[in-house]
Scaffold this motif. Structure first.
Motif, PDB file in Angstrom:
ATOM      1  N   SER A   1       8.466  14.877 -20.788  1.00 20.04           N
ATOM      2  CA  SER A   1       8.069  16.265 -20.550  1.00 20.04           C
ATOM      3  C   SER A   1       7.878  16.532 -19.066  1.00 20.04           C
ATOM      4  CB  SER A   1       6.779  16.564 -21.319  1.00 20.04           C
ATOM      5  OG  SER A   1       6.348  17.886 -21.075  1.00 20.04           O
ATOM      6  N   ARG A   2       7.224  15.621 -18.379  1.00 20.61           N
ATOM      7  CA  ARG A   2       7.014  15.799 -16.943  1.00 20.61           C
ATOM      8  C   ARG A   2       8.331  15.711 -16.175  1.00 20.61           C
ATOM      9  NH1 ARG A   2       1.444  12.267 -15.848  1.00 20.61           N
ATOM     10  NH2 ARG A   2       0.082  13.592 -17.147  1.00 20.61           N
ATOM     11  N   LEU A   3       9.206  14.829 -16.607  1.00 21.64           N
ATOM     12  CA  LEU A   3      10.508  14.727 -15.950  1.00 21.64           C
ATOM     13  C   LEU A   3      11.321  15.999 -16.146  1.00 21.64           C
ATOM     14  CD1 LEU A   3      12.628  13.025 -14.442  1.00 21.64           C
ATOM     15  CD2 LEU A   3      13.380  12.163 -16.675  1.00 21.64           C
ATOM     16  N   GLY A   4      11.272  16.558 -17.359  1.00 21.86           N
ATOM     17  CA  GLY A   4      11.987  17.798 -17.606  1.00 21.86           C
ATOM     18  C   GLY A   4      11.460  18.950 -16.763  1.00 21.86           C
ATOM     19  N   LYS A   5      10.144  19.031 -16.616  1.00 23.80           N
ATOM     20  CA  LYS A   5       9.577  20.091 -15.785  1.00 23.80           C
ATOM     21  C   LYS A   5       9.941  19.895 -14.317  1.00 23.80           C
ATOM     22  CE  LYS A   5       5.649  21.060 -18.834  1.00 23.80           C
ATOM     23  NZ  LYS A   5       4.170  21.040 -18.984  1.00 23.80           N
ATOM     24  N   ALA A   6       9.968  18.636 -13.863  1.00 26.48           N
ATOM     25  CA  ALA A   6      10.320  18.376 -12.470  1.00 26.48           C
ATOM     26  C   ALA A   6      11.773  18.724 -12.174  1.00 26.48           C
ATOM     27  CB  ALA A   6      10.050  16.910 -12.135  1.00 26.48           C
ATOM     28  N   LEU A   7      12.656  18.526 -13.147  1.00 22.49           N
ATOM     29  CA  LEU A   7      14.078  18.812 -12.959  1.00 22.49           C
ATOM     30  C   LEU A   7      14.449  20.219 -13.395  1.00 22.49           C
ATOM     31  CD1 LEU A   7      15.626  15.439 -14.210  1.00 22.49           C
ATOM     32  CD2 LEU A   7      15.154  16.137 -11.848  1.00 22.49           C
ATOM     33  N   GLY A   8      13.496  20.958 -13.955  1.00 24.12           N
ATOM     34  CA  GLY A   8      13.794  22.306 -14.421  1.00 24.12           C
ATOM     35  C   GLY A   8      14.594  22.343 -15.706  1.00 24.12           C
ATOM     36  N   VAL A   9      14.479  21.304 -16.539  1.00 18.41           N
ATOM     37  CA  VAL A   9      15.211  21.231 -17.800  1.00 18.41           C
ATOM     38  C   VAL A   9      14.318  21.780 -18.909  1.00 18.41           C
ATOM     39  CG1 VAL A   9      16.382  19.706 -19.430  1.00 18.41           C
ATOM     40  CG2 VAL A   9      16.462  19.215 -16.986  1.00 18.41           C
ATOM     41  N   PRO A  10      14.823  22.660 -19.763  1.00 15.33           N
ATOM     42  CA  PRO A  10      13.998  23.207 -20.848  1.00 15.33           C
ATOM     43  C   PRO A  10      13.475  22.112 -21.775  1.00 15.33           C
ATOM     44  CG  PRO A  10      16.013  24.480 -20.596  1.00 15.33           C
ATOM     45  CD  PRO A  10      16.168  23.278 -19.734  1.00 15.33           C
TER      46      PRO A  10
END
Length: 247
Positions: A116-125
């Protein structure tokens, strides 16, 4: 063997599970069962090797390839933790299963937070993260168990891994969480974002029908062609879901 040596008919002991695993009726390139005994012996040797490695996780692979030695060094810390925390031996099966379940729960929780944190950092839904990293990561234990069961000839166990795990996730895991949340809020109804539920329901039913139809088409045998067809269906479904999430 029974024809050429009738006097030794009771001297050969072959595991019928391995024979069934080796016998592929969908193969038209080779005569039936010409290499059944050879494949069965290879499968049995692989089972013995896996059993030995599971009992000696920290043993240095002196006769292994450089890649296997590098993997041993990279995975030494997790192997040490597993060896220390998970009991082994026939007398400790219950404790070993309980420790393994705790490890699965801890790693799944850590995977969910990190992804979840990686997705938020990369802007991935979050939808794409859940469909890819989370779903694959939490399903790897089931996949590995199914692979081990399939290689040992226990195709029924491999099939039950697919149906049983998903049924548990949908009915028990999701239901238990919703029940706990409802109890915490005074048994108030919980509203869910159910947009596209009808469309997804039709797609899932179609996939289940195609899965069962493939079993019938391949005469209820797990073959390479069957695996390729399942991977193709999964790739199509995943691509469609990512397209909807990015639209």
């Amino acid at each position: 063997h029974a024809v050429t040596r009738p006097d030794l008919g009771d001297k050969i002991s072959v595991d019928l599970r391995l024979v069934n695993c080796a016998h592929d009726e969908m193969s038209k390139d080779e005569p039936w069962a010409t290499d059944v005994l050879e494949i069965a012996e290879n499968v049995e040797l692989e089972e013995e090797a896996l059993g030995y490695e599971s009992r000696h996780l920290l043993r240095w692979p002196s006769h292994g390839s450089w890649w296997k030695k590098a993997a041993h060094v990279a995975c030494f810390a997790p192997k040490l933790l597993v060896t220390v925390t998970v009991p082994s031996g026939e007398r400790h099966y219950a404790a070993g299963i309980a420790a393994s379940v705790l490890w699965l729960a801890a790693t799944s929780y850590a995977l969910s937070i990190c992804s979840s944190r990686l997705g938020k950092a990369l802007g991935v839904p979050d939808t794409i993260v859940g469909l890819t990293v989370d779903s694959v990561g939490t399903s790897l234990p089931n996949m590995l168990a199914a692979v081990v069961a399939g290689k040992s000839g226990r195709s029924e166990t491999a099939i039950c891994q697919a149906f049983g795990s998903n049924t548990f996730d949908a009915l028990v895991a999701f239901g238990a969480v919703m029940l706990a949340k409802s109890c915490a809020t005074g048994f108030e109804p919980i509203r869910l974002a159910a947009g596209g539920l009808q469309r997804e329901g039709v797609i899932d039913l179609a996939l289940v029908f195609a899965y069962v139809w493939l079993f019938y088409l391949f005469r209820f045998r797990l073959t390479r062609s069957f695996g390729g067809a399942c991977l193709a269906m999964y790739a199509g479904w995943l691509g469609y879901q990512i397209f909807l999430a990015c639209r």
